[in-house]
Design an enzyme around this catalytic site. Structure first.
Site, PDB file in Angstrom:
ATOM      1  CG  HIS B  74      -1.845   1.110   1.332  1.00  0.00           C
ATOM      2  ND1 HIS B  74      -3.115   1.047   0.830  1.00  0.00           N
ATOM      3  CD2 HIS B  74      -1.707   2.354   1.859  1.00  0.00           C
ATOM      4  CE1 HIS B  74      -3.727   2.191   1.046  1.00  0.00           C
ATOM      5  NE2 HIS B  74      -2.904   3.003   1.669  1.00  0.00           N
ATOM      6  CG  HIS B 120     -10.791   3.843   2.525  1.00  0.00           C
ATOM      7  ND1 HIS B 120     -11.428   4.073   3.708  1.00  0.00           N
ATOM      8  CD2 HIS B 120      -9.481   3.952   2.808  1.00  0.00           C
ATOM      9  CE1 HIS B 120     -10.545   4.339   4.648  1.00  0.00           C
ATOM     10  NE2 HIS B 120      -9.362   4.261   4.135  1.00  0.00           N
TER      11      HIS B 120
END
Lengths: 277, 775
Positions: B74, B120
């Site tokens: 990430h 998200h």
């Protein structure tokens, strides 16, 4: 006085979020608006930031979700005002200066008891509430309003009675309700005192139910003023339609730069201020 | 060895451990990684061990946790960087002002706009309301950190079909997820006063166990107020402002860098942050005010990895390091271990680097808004971060080691030919009118009013072309939206999303290219020229070669098209591991485009305006039905996915924009999902008018192909009847199809009459689906 000398106070706390477009509106009308935090009015800030309510010719309670609206919409903002600024607000209203509450700002005025206040005082407990929309949903959609006021409300002096305007609404709690046992009496008083300013109608101008009345408000009421006509609260947002290009259907051959339907609310108030101060 | 022998508490009155990675076997190392939630591979752990061996000391838990955050997929893009560098990072564009937390582009001589789109996904799959809300919070901070006022939100969402009955274990029903995600976006976006103007809601069974929540934000700023996400140098202090720090959002990034395993949700719930829009709203005001007064050197948002990422990054970006006193971080609760404070992803926090002499003035502004803020550290010359806690040094890492994460060139291979879909022709009913009505009611086409009416699309009063276009109360869908950011200028920003997961699944390269084509079309339709792209690449597990192949091909397609169309790509985001035991999601390269509208008075919408106006199609229709909506609805498989010819796209965009500038166009709509048939139907909806058309001039091929092919780069335009010849001179290749009709009926001939559907019937089909499914 000149419009450039007209000072507008746009009162904000955390979560009020429509102040920018109200500020832009007053700028477009060549006045002198200022966004002012409630703490600046009650002296809870550094001295250089302090402001006095009486320095303004008009105050506006903008829309948004003041303090998050986690309890009844507008209740927290109103409680803070009542505690620290109650008498000053009361004097401001009594002096006849215009006070406008839009959306969440309308909710604040009801919670403060300055609306509907048919007997013209700030009352300890609210006489009306803006309840959760009947759809139980947040409703962001264009609404048509019919101007119903006979002349008391200074914010619609330039709008002929019976005229229809389009103001967008965007709220989850706009359903006007009175105490059930006072309901009839309240409606009668509001009519008698000429306090009803706008009602929701359909595109043909008829009183209609959902979705043209987006929240189920009693008697299709969208906006009311106090018995003196200098305090107006309404759920839909006139500051979002100051220019024609802010209307949802302006690309259908409408004049881009023509005034939008909401402008008249602000120009009416300015006319009043320029004439009286 | 026993974990207790490897992870030993240091003799201090708070939880702090030293981790004996020196005596640990390979097996022990992996156990350490698992038990601490580090998600580091063996090779990565060796590298960590080498670093500490060279310094002859054991790492503390806070150091290991910090490295794990920084080296997560990430945060450091270790699997994707090699492809992004080749196809995206290398794109040069003269209008790029910054590539930071968000990309920043020139708007005009005085102003700039910022854009970013990110995912998200994992948090929203676990806790849809909080996951989506904090997604909005995060993207707002990215834009704010550039010194920009957020002016628009864009949220493309991807779910399993709401009618799904069989829910795999450990996942939540699509309906519940939709409700939760939309409520989260509504409550956060509406409360902070930023309009949610665009996005799209997409449905496919592949998203059932792993929904996608992509959140985008556009910001606006004066160019002289552009902030770098960097300290200016020694003399700056670090101020942490906003929400308190707590245990919410621990290990968000390491969770996002692995597949969801469907385990009981208590395991991962702590990884989802809690949102507080009423902290965020004043935080926006305060940060912008501080920037306006020139009190700040740089701002950076606390997102994935929390303080552990932001302190190092903001310092190193200014060529420096930092000393942090962790005791000064304000906490939600007592008893947090130092490592928890350091990696917590608690929301609504911003890091400000401020010259020491400005502290008082900065604090006064935060105080007015009742925003907690404290000085937590200072900038040092050495490129290192030191942390003290209760006067003891507990952390000392070199920034180049910490921030130069690993980078992989993982195996990447196309699927075997046997895995490719065989061609199967769809089975269509004879009644094409019914096909049109049924297609309009497909959840992927049908009105998204159920969602959109809950979002405040008009706060800030600058949304001058919204997503619902047409007569009030009788609208149809739009292509792009237009924001007029300045009251005294008619220059505007057009915003649109492009993505086709089904194309991408069948042909990743053309899927990527088509996403860019769609963005350019949508922006041109309203009267803008695409200027910048930001992409959010949602894919499966990159450790599987065929997944990485999908990613690399989609990136190649997007990069090539961005170059060909002269688009900047100043920001982007990759979300891998969108994969569960049920399989991977469709590969989903979401592109958010921003275009410049030279003169917003010339904007055009999709709704038909007046009977007797002529209708044309611009762009070539081809036999490209692969992965089309028609095939998906009626059992077709395989086939050719639409290709993109950027030269043709540029020409067609030019024609549309020139005709728009000359006021020749009354309405314009691109051809997209569902092909020409759906484009025409949607134009009827918004105008509440009919059409009388004949498609003979489109050529000698199958009528169904003419109606339903999803060939790229095409537009349908309604031209002012009085200026027909002017248009035909300007667009000699446009094919005349017929006219707008007062009769509220869409009638289409191909030689003989083939289609005749009433507009009110189409409206019902289009309107009712979502309300029915979400009841």
């Amino acid at each position: 006085m000149n419009s450039t000398d007209v000072r507008i106070g746009i009162i904000r706390i955390e979560g009020t979020n429509c102040e920018q477009e109200i500020f832009d509106t007053f700028r477009a009308l060549d006045t002198n608006p200022e966004m002012v935090h409630l703490k600046q009015l009650i002296g809870n800030c550094s001295p250089s930031m302090g402001r006095d309510l009486d320095d303004y010719h008009m105050i506006v309670f903008p829309g948004g979700s003041s303090a998050g609206d986690y309890v009844r919409a507008g209740a927290i903002f109103a409680a803070r005002i009542r505690n620290k600024l109650g008498p000053e607000i009361q004097n401001f209203i009594a002096s006849g200066k215009p006070v406008l509450g839009i959306g969440n700002g309308f909710q604040v005025l009801l919670e403060l008891g300055v609306l509907p206040s048919p007997d013209d005082a700030m009352i300890d407990k609210p006489q009306a509430a803006l309840h959760t929309n009947e759809s139980a949903r947040f409703e962001c959609r264009p609404t048509y309003l019919k101007h119903e006021n006979h002349g008391k409300c200074l914010f619609t002096s330039q709008l002929p009675r019976g005229e229809m305007v389009l103001f967008p609404c965007a709220h989850a709690e706009g359903n006007l309700k009175f105490h059930i046992e006072e309901e009839e009496e309240m409606l009668r008083l509001l009519e008698e005192n000429d306090q009803i300013v706008f009602r929701y109608v359909d595109p043909d101008g008829n009183y209609a139910g959902y979705p043209w009345n987006p929240n189920g408000s009693i008697d299709n009421i969208a906006g009311i003023c106090n018995s003196e006509g200098n305090v107006l609260g309404l759920m839909p947002h006139p500051e979002r339609v100051i220019f024609r290009y802010q209307h949802p259907d302006w690309t259908r051959d409408q004049d881009f730069n023509a005034p939008g339907d909401g402008r008249v609310i602000f120009t009416s108030a300015l006319e009043h201020i320029v004439k009286h101060y | 060895m026993d974990m207790n022998d490897l992870i030993k508490k240091r003799g201090v009155p708070y939880p702090l451990c030293e981790v004996d990675i020196f005596s640990a076997s390979d097996h022990d190392l992996l156990n350490i990684s698992a038990s601490m939630g580090l998600n580091l591979s063996l090779n990565e752990l060796y590298e960590v061990r080498d670093y500490f061996k060279a310094r002859d000391r054991l790492p503390t838990d806070i150091e290991l946790q910090s490295i794990a955050q920084a080296w997560s997929e990430h945060c450091c893009y270790k699997s994707s960087k090699v492809f992004l560098r080749e196809h995206i990072f290398s794109i040069q564009h003269p209008d790029v002002l910054a590539k930071g937390d968000a990309g920043v582009m020139i708007f005009d001589e005085e102003y700039a706009y910022a854009l970013r789109l990110e995912s998200h996904n994992h948090p929203s799959s676990i806790e849809p309301y909080g996951g989506a809300a904090t997604g909005i919070g995060g993207i707002i901070r990215d834009v704010l950190a550039m010194g920009a006022q957020p002016i628009a939100l864009v949220d493309p969402l991807f779910f399993g079909p709401p009618s799904t009955k069989e829910i795999p274990p450990g996942t939540k029903s699509p309906k519940y997820l939709i409700q939760g995600v939309v409520s989260g976006i509504r409550d956060y976006g509406n409360r902070i006063g930023v309009p949610t103007v665009a996005g799209g809601v997409f449905f496919d069974p592949s998203y059932t166990s792993n929904c996608l929540v992509n959140v985008g934000c556009i910001g606006f700023l004066r160019r002289d107020k552009l902030l770098k996400n960097a300290v200016r140098g020694v003399g700056d202090v670090l101020i942490l402002a906003g929400g308190y720090t707590g245990r919410d959002g621990i290990h968000g990034v390491t969770l996002a860098s692995a597949e969801l395993d469907g385990s009981p949700e208590e395991d991962s719930h702590g990884s989802v942050q809690l949102g507080n829009p009423i902290m965020k709203e004043p935080l926006i005001h305060a940060c912008l005010e501080i920037n306006e007064r020139g009190l700040v050197s740089g701002i950076k948002d606390l997102g994935g990895g929390g303080l552990s990422c932001v302190v190092g990054e903001i310092s190193l970006a200014g060529g420096c390091g930092a000393e942090v006193e962790l005791d000064h971080v304000l906490l939600k609760e007592k008893g947090l271990a130092p490592w928890e404070i350091w990696v917590s992803e608690s929301q609504e926090r911003m890091m400000l680097a401020t010259p020491e002499e400005n502290i008082d003035e900065v604090m006064e502004i935060f105080d007015l808004w009742d925003i907690p803020a404290t000085v937590i550290g200072r900038v040092i010359k050495e490129q290192k971060v030191y942390i003290t806690y209760q006067e003891e040094i507990i952390y000392e890492l070199d920034l180049d080691f910490l921030t130069t994460g690993p980078e992989y060139c993982r195996p990447c291979a196309p699927p075997s030919p046997s895995a490719m879909e065989k061609f199967i022709s769809p089975t269509l009913p004879d009644d094409l009118n019914a096909v049109i009505l049924s297609t309009l009611a497909d959840p992927n086409i049908a009105s998204k009013d159920w969602v959109m009416l809950q979002y405040d699309r008009e706060v800030r009063a600058s949304t001058i072309v919204g997503p619902r276009q047409g007569r009030v109360g009788l609208h149809g869908p739009g292509d792009g939206v237009v924001i007029k950011p300045l009251t005294d200028s008619n220059r505007g920003l057009a915003i649109a999303v492009g993505v086709n997961p089904w194309f991408t699944s069948l042909d990743p390269y053309n899927g990527g290219r088509s996403a860019v084509d769609e963005v350019c079309r949508n922006i041109a339709s309203v009267g803008g020229r695409a200027h910048a792209l930001t992409d959010c690449m949602n894919f499966g597990n990159p450790e599987k070669p065929e997944r990485l192949y999908e990613f690399s091909e989609a990136v190649r397609g997007i990069g090539e098209m961005a170059r060909a169309m002269n688009l900047a790509v100043p920001s982007g985001n990759v979300s891998f591991y969108n994969e569960t035991a049920q399989g991977a999601i469709l590969p989903t390269p979401t592109c958010l485009g921003v275009g410049i509208v030279e003169d917003v008075r010339k904007c055009v919408t999709t709704d038909l305006k007046r009977a007797q106006n002529p209708i044309y199609i611009i762009g070539e229709t081809k036999e490209e039905m692969g992965a089309s909506l028609l095939y998906r609805r009626y059992g077709g498989k395989g086939g050719r996915v639409p290709e993109v010819d950027p030269v043709a796209l540029s020409q067609n965009v030019d024609v549309v924009l020139k005709a728009g500038q000359a006021d020749l166009l009354k309405s314009c709509h691109d051809c997209s999902d569902g092909g020409l048939a759906i484009t025409l139907a949607e134009m009827c909806l918004g105008g509440d008018l009919g059409l009388r058309l004949d498609l003979s001039d489109m050529g000698e091929f199958n009528f169904k192909t003419k109606l339903f092919s999803e060939s790229n780069s095409r537009f349908v335009v309604e031209v002012d009847a009085a200026r027909r010849s002017e248009f035909e001179n300007l667009a000699p290749d446009a094919i005349y199809l017929g006219m707008v009709d007062q009769d509220k009926r869409m009638v289409i001939h191909d030689g003989t009459e083939k289609i005749s559907v009433k507009v009110p019937a189409m409206r019902r089909a289009w309107n009712d689906t979502m309300w029915r499914l979400m009841k």
